[in-house]
Design an enzyme around this catalytic site. Sequence first.
Site, PDB file in Angstrom:
ATOM      1  N   LYS A 157       4.510 -10.147 -17.505  1.00  0.00           N
ATOM      2  CA  LYS A 157       4.432 -10.429 -16.067  1.00  0.00           C
ATOM      3  C   LYS A 157       3.280 -11.381 -15.767  1.00  0.00           C
ATOM      4  O   LYS A 157       3.386 -12.264 -14.930  1.00  0.00           O
ATOM      5  CB  LYS A 157       4.246  -9.111 -15.300  1.00  0.00           C
ATOM      6  CG  LYS A 157       4.203  -9.277 -13.789  1.00  0.00           C
ATOM      7  CD  LYS A 157       5.561  -9.657 -13.242  1.00  0.00           C
ATOM      8  CE  LYS A 157       5.522 -10.120 -11.806  1.00  0.00           C
ATOM      9  NZ  LYS A 157       6.683 -10.929 -11.434  1.00  0.00           N
TER      10      LYS A 157
ATOM     11  N   ARG B 292       3.573   0.531  -7.549  1.00  0.00           N
ATOM     12  CA  ARG B 292       3.634  -0.536  -6.544  1.00  0.00           C
ATOM     13  C   ARG B 292       2.412  -1.429  -6.586  1.00  0.00           C
ATOM     14  O   ARG B 292       2.386  -2.469  -5.932  1.00  0.00           O
ATOM     15  CB  ARG B 292       3.745   0.084  -5.136  1.00  0.00           C
ATOM     16  CG  ARG B 292       5.007   0.888  -4.937  1.00  0.00           C
ATOM     17  CD  ARG B 292       4.892   1.755  -3.702  1.00  0.00           C
ATOM     18  NE  ARG B 292       4.648   0.966  -2.523  1.00  0.00           N
ATOM     19  CZ  ARG B 292       5.588   0.421  -1.772  1.00  0.00           C
ATOM     20  NH1 ARG B 292       6.848   0.604  -2.102  1.00  0.00           N
ATOM     21  NH2 ARG B 292       5.293  -0.278  -0.729  1.00  0.00           N
TER      22      ARG B 292
ATOM     23  N   CYS C  40       0.840  -1.198   0.000  1.00  0.00           N
ATOM     24  CA  CYS C  40       0.000   0.000   0.000  1.00  0.00           C
ATOM     25  C   CYS C  40       0.878   1.252   0.000  1.00  0.00           C
ATOM     26  O   CYS C  40       2.060   1.196   0.323  1.00  0.00           O
ATOM     27  CB  CYS C  40      -0.871   0.022   1.238  1.00  0.00           C
ATOM     28  SG  CYS C  40      -1.719  -1.516   1.529  1.00  0.00           S
TER      29      CYS C  40
ATOM     30  N   TRP D 214      -3.570  -2.118  -1.155  1.00  0.00           N
ATOM     31  CA  TRP D 214      -3.346  -3.396  -1.822  1.00  0.00           C
ATOM     32  C   TRP D 214      -3.839  -4.435  -0.832  1.00  0.00           C
ATOM     33  O   TRP D 214      -3.221  -4.668   0.195  1.00  0.00           O
ATOM     34  CB  TRP D 214      -1.860  -3.548  -2.116  1.00  0.00           C
ATOM     35  CG  TRP D 214      -1.569  -4.545  -3.166  1.00  0.00           C
ATOM     36  CD1 TRP D 214      -1.765  -4.410  -4.514  1.00  0.00           C
ATOM     37  CD2 TRP D 214      -1.011  -5.842  -2.980  1.00  0.00           C
ATOM     38  NE1 TRP D 214      -1.370  -5.533  -5.154  1.00  0.00           N
ATOM     39  CE2 TRP D 214      -0.901  -6.422  -4.250  1.00  0.00           C
ATOM     40  CE3 TRP D 214      -0.595  -6.568  -1.870  1.00  0.00           C
ATOM     41  CZ2 TRP D 214      -0.399  -7.705  -4.440  1.00  0.00           C
ATOM     42  CZ3 TRP D 214      -0.092  -7.832  -2.062  1.00  0.00           C
ATOM     43  CH2 TRP D 214      -0.002  -8.386  -3.330  1.00  0.00           C
TER      44      TRP D 214
ATOM     45  N   GLU E  84      15.584 -16.537 -18.313  1.00  0.00           N
ATOM     46  CA  GLU E  84      14.618 -15.456 -18.525  1.00  0.00           C
ATOM     47  C   GLU E  84      15.270 -14.099 -18.731  1.00  0.00           C
ATOM     48  O   GLU E  84      14.823 -13.331 -19.570  1.00  0.00           O
ATOM     49  CB  GLU E  84      13.707 -15.307 -17.286  1.00  0.00           C
ATOM     50  CG  GLU E  84      12.592 -16.283 -17.208  1.00  0.00           C
ATOM     51  CD  GLU E  84      11.656 -15.936 -16.045  1.00  0.00           C
ATOM     52  OE1 GLU E  84      12.124 -15.909 -14.893  1.00  0.00           O
ATOM     53  OE2 GLU E  84      10.476 -15.694 -16.302  1.00  0.00           O
TER      54      GLU E  84
ATOM     55  N   LYS F  71      15.480 -18.658 -13.948  1.00  0.00           N
ATOM     56  CA  LYS F  71      15.826 -17.250 -13.697  1.00  0.00           C
ATOM     57  C   LYS F  71      16.904 -16.805 -14.668  1.00  0.00           C
ATOM     58  O   LYS F  71      16.799 -15.745 -15.267  1.00  0.00           O
ATOM     59  CB  LYS F  71      16.354 -17.054 -12.268  1.00  0.00           C
ATOM     60  CG  LYS F  71      15.456 -16.852 -11.108  1.00  0.00           C
ATOM     61  CD  LYS F  71      14.412 -15.826 -11.092  1.00  0.00           C
ATOM     62  CE  LYS F  71      13.254 -16.092 -12.007  1.00  0.00           C
ATOM     63  NZ  LYS F  71      12.062 -16.616 -11.428  1.00  0.00           N
TER      64      LYS F  71
ATOM     65  N   HIS G  54      22.859 -39.843 -16.634  1.00  0.00           N
ATOM     66  CA  HIS G  54      21.990 -40.441 -17.646  1.00  0.00           C
ATOM     67  C   HIS G  54      21.879 -39.574 -18.895  1.00  0.00           C
ATOM     68  O   HIS G  54      20.974 -39.784 -19.700  1.00  0.00           O
ATOM     69  CB  HIS G  54      20.593 -40.704 -17.055  1.00  0.00           C
ATOM     70  CG  HIS G  54      20.616 -41.644 -15.887  1.00  0.00           C
ATOM     71  ND1 HIS G  54      20.888 -42.990 -16.033  1.00  0.00           N
ATOM     72  CD2 HIS G  54      20.454 -41.429 -14.561  1.00  0.00           C
ATOM     73  CE1 HIS G  54      20.869 -43.565 -14.840  1.00  0.00           C
ATOM     74  NE2 HIS G  54      20.620 -42.640 -13.932  1.00  0.00           N
TER      75      HIS G  54
ATOM     76  N   ASN H 274      -0.309   0.887   6.408  1.00  0.00           N
ATOM     77  CA  ASN H 274       0.351  -0.144   5.596  1.00  0.00           C
ATOM     78  C   ASN H 274       0.763  -1.263   6.539  1.00  0.00           C
ATOM     79  O   ASN H 274       1.229  -0.992   7.643  1.00  0.00           O
ATOM     80  CB  ASN H 274       1.627   0.396   4.938  1.00  0.00           C
ATOM     81  CG  ASN H 274       1.320   1.310   3.774  1.00  0.00           C
ATOM     82  OD1 ASN H 274       0.161   1.569   3.477  1.00  0.00           O
ATOM     83  ND2 ASN H 274       2.365   1.795   3.130  1.00  0.00           N
ATOM     84  N   GLY H 275       0.623  -2.506   6.106  1.00  0.00           N
ATOM     85  CA  GLY H 275       1.051  -3.624   6.939  1.00  0.00           C
ATOM     86  C   GLY H 275      -0.137  -4.432   7.433  1.00  0.00           C
ATOM     87  O   GLY H 275      -1.230  -4.359   6.863  1.00  0.00           O
TER      88      GLY H 275
ATOM     89  N   GLU I  36      14.524 -23.740 -10.839  1.00  0.00           N
ATOM     90  CA  GLU I  36      14.228 -22.313 -10.697  1.00  0.00           C
ATOM     91  C   GLU I  36      15.467 -21.461 -11.019  1.00  0.00           C
ATOM     92  O   GLU I  36      15.352 -20.418 -11.676  1.00  0.00           O
ATOM     93  CB  GLU I  36      13.713 -22.035  -9.274  1.00  0.00           C
ATOM     94  CG  GLU I  36      13.438 -20.597  -8.946  1.00  0.00           C
ATOM     95  CD  GLU I  36      12.392 -19.913  -9.821  1.00  0.00           C
ATOM     96  OE1 GLU I  36      11.729 -20.596 -10.623  1.00  0.00           O
ATOM     97  OE2 GLU I  36      12.276 -18.682  -9.738  1.00  0.00           O
TER      98      GLU I  36
HETATM   99  O1  M6R Z   1       1.367 -15.371 -11.873  1.00  0.00           O
HETATM  100  P1  M6R Z   1       1.790 -16.821 -11.928  1.00  0.00           P
HETATM  101  O2  M6R Z   1       2.511 -17.266 -10.731  1.00  0.00           O
HETATM  102  O3  M6R Z   1       0.623 -17.724 -12.255  1.00  0.00           O
HETATM  103  O4  M6R Z   1       2.774 -16.883 -13.165  1.00  0.00           O
HETATM  104  C1  M6R Z   1       3.290 -18.095 -13.609  1.00  0.00           C
HETATM  105  C2  M6R Z   1       4.455 -17.882 -14.540  1.00  0.00           C
HETATM  106  O5  M6R Z   1       4.044 -17.202 -15.695  1.00  0.00           O
HETATM  107  C3  M6R Z   1       5.583 -17.088 -13.866  1.00  0.00           C
HETATM  108  O6  M6R Z   1       6.002 -17.710 -12.695  1.00  0.00           O
HETATM  109  C4  M6R Z   1       6.775 -16.957 -14.815  1.00  0.00           C
HETATM  110  O7  M6R Z   1       7.392 -18.190 -14.987  1.00  0.00           O
HETATM  111  C5  M6R Z   1       7.753 -15.899 -14.265  1.00  0.00           C
HETATM  112  N1  M6R Z   1       8.199 -15.053 -15.312  1.00  0.00           N
HETATM  113  C6  M6R Z   1       8.927 -16.500 -13.608  1.00  0.00           C
HETATM  114  O8  M6R Z   1       9.936 -15.631 -13.293  1.00  0.00           O
END
Ligand code: M6R
Length: 607
Positions: free
Chosen positions: A602, A27, A2, A74, A487, A484, A503, A98-99, A480
């Site tokens: 996003k 935000r 928020c 938020w 991406e 990262k 393997h 906020n919080g 993960e």
């Molecule tokens: O909003 P969501 O968690 O459902 O999104 C899922 C994926 O699209 C999301 O985690 C994507 O892999 C990100 N860009 C990862 O960094």
Amino acid sequence: MCGIVGYVGSRQATPILIAGLRKLEYRGYDSAGVSVWNDGTSRVVRCRGKLQGLEDKLVKEPAPGMIGIGHTRWATHGRPSDENAHPHKAGSVSVIHNGIIENHMALRQELAAAGAKFSSETDTELFAHLIDRQMQAGAPDLTTAVRKALAKVTGAYAFVVMSDKEPGTLVAAKNSSPMVVGLGDGENFIASDVTAILAETRKMIFVDEGDLITVTKSSVTITDFDGKPRHREPKTITWSAVQAEKGGFKHYMLKEIHEQPRSVADTLVGRIDLENDTALLDGVDLDVSKIKRIIFIACGTSFHASLVGEHLVEALARIPVEVDLASEFRYRDPIVGPGDLVVAVSQSGETADTMSAVREAKGKGAMVLAISNVVESSIPRLADYAFYTHAGPEIGVASTKAFTTQLIAMALLAINLGRKNGKLSRERARVLLAALTALPQKMTDIVEQGAQLQVLARRYGAAKGFLFLGRGSQHPIALEGALKLKEISYIHAEGYAAGEMKHGPIALIDENLPVVVLVPRGPHYDKAASNLAEVRARQGKVLAIATRGDTEIGNIADDVIMVPDTALELQPVLTVLPLQLLAYYVADFKGNDVDQPRNLAKSVTVE
Ligand code: M6R
């Protein structure tokens, strides 16, 4: 999360509040409002949705006056709505917050028993009632009333309070949520973020934990919550507006990596029940006797969090778990139905693939629990139950703080189920709850090792590909880490179960392939260390993520990043942090657009 703005001076407050809130829009928020004092009383105007909606409302219901508070909300407690938007007013008192107020349930009961009438579902309104009661009971001034009310509240917060009975004064308090006071000439400002008031002043006081601040147009007085004076030296801000939005960090992603200790702490607030040695799920009361199987469905990073969730739930609650890619789930006519608890994990709550999978599961009679970071987003609304992470808005496309808070949500779920079905002993639960509480400090310790990862990013950043290896619950972390890096750096990276290396992927290894091996202390240590040795034997370059105090690993890896020790089940929350930093620094080193990597969105709202 928020946003907070407060003004006291000789100009009209509303335009200053709105301009400040605009600066905080990035935000994320779901409603906004102002309370402005004029001629004996304050007028509250609130609106669900965007700031434009509030501005339109203010045209019809103007709020003139030279002292006021404004807020973008938020949602955490209570859905986004006009009624739940801040400011909240009780009697003469307006509050923005906020919080999270941790003991909100007990306070609501207590106030209701004393005759209070509530007009929202929020925890914030309770604080307005508490202060109003103090004013009515004869508190000599607003500051004293706030101090007495604070003594009844636990949690993380930044409050700003105004009372019709003491016009010309704003009182603010901080405990864990950020807050800054801006100093003007015959006017002063309060905000949750430098950005909100940077256009008005560059002279700021950074409010510290436990500060209680009384602000008028000509004075700023700071004490602790017991009334003992405190002194804070004003600072002159030299950041540009854009730098300020990112909290001084170069990118949102780096800021969000550093925010993780806070967002994990926020996700834990009010959810640890030390009396019964269990975890609370905000009223989600699952009948564990009816759950025969749990199926996690999710995409991307949320899928990786779900894979960790599989380890947690199976280990702590001994309920069989499957994890499915939401984007694949409905294409194989899945066998799912009554007796299954489907857990849909989505940071945004809007991912189209996950939404379709939820529809499929519900259509077949399964019960659905959503884990999301966005209150009242589509997936939680579609689900039977919702449990929220409190990471705050995540701006960087590459998910970081949403991921670690998802891991916390899964740990809480697993502890809750395990305690309910008796598979998790009270003693073990107690150890895990203590370990959860200790995580934020340990996370801070890791994110502060950024400089070391920056050096490693330069050393390895020119590689054409990376391999990430992990065993057990470190396997999802390897996935993960690879995601990262892909991406944001556009370097090909693969995450693999360490035992699978021989393997196939072992064929890739030569002196040009950096291999990141996750080897925290635990039952898989020796086997993972053997995999590491296999890589080294083929001239692969090894970066190990190991537990602090491991004196062996330095002899067999090229580089080592140490993370603090924690309970085995929670290690993924710590080991992922160096991988996020590595990806960030490699991408930044390459000059990439870290926050908005090419081709990615996003929130993926198409299937
Ligand atoms: O909003 P969501 O968690 O459902 O999104 C899922 C994926 O699209 C999301 O985690 C994507 O892999 C990100 N860009 C990862 O960094």
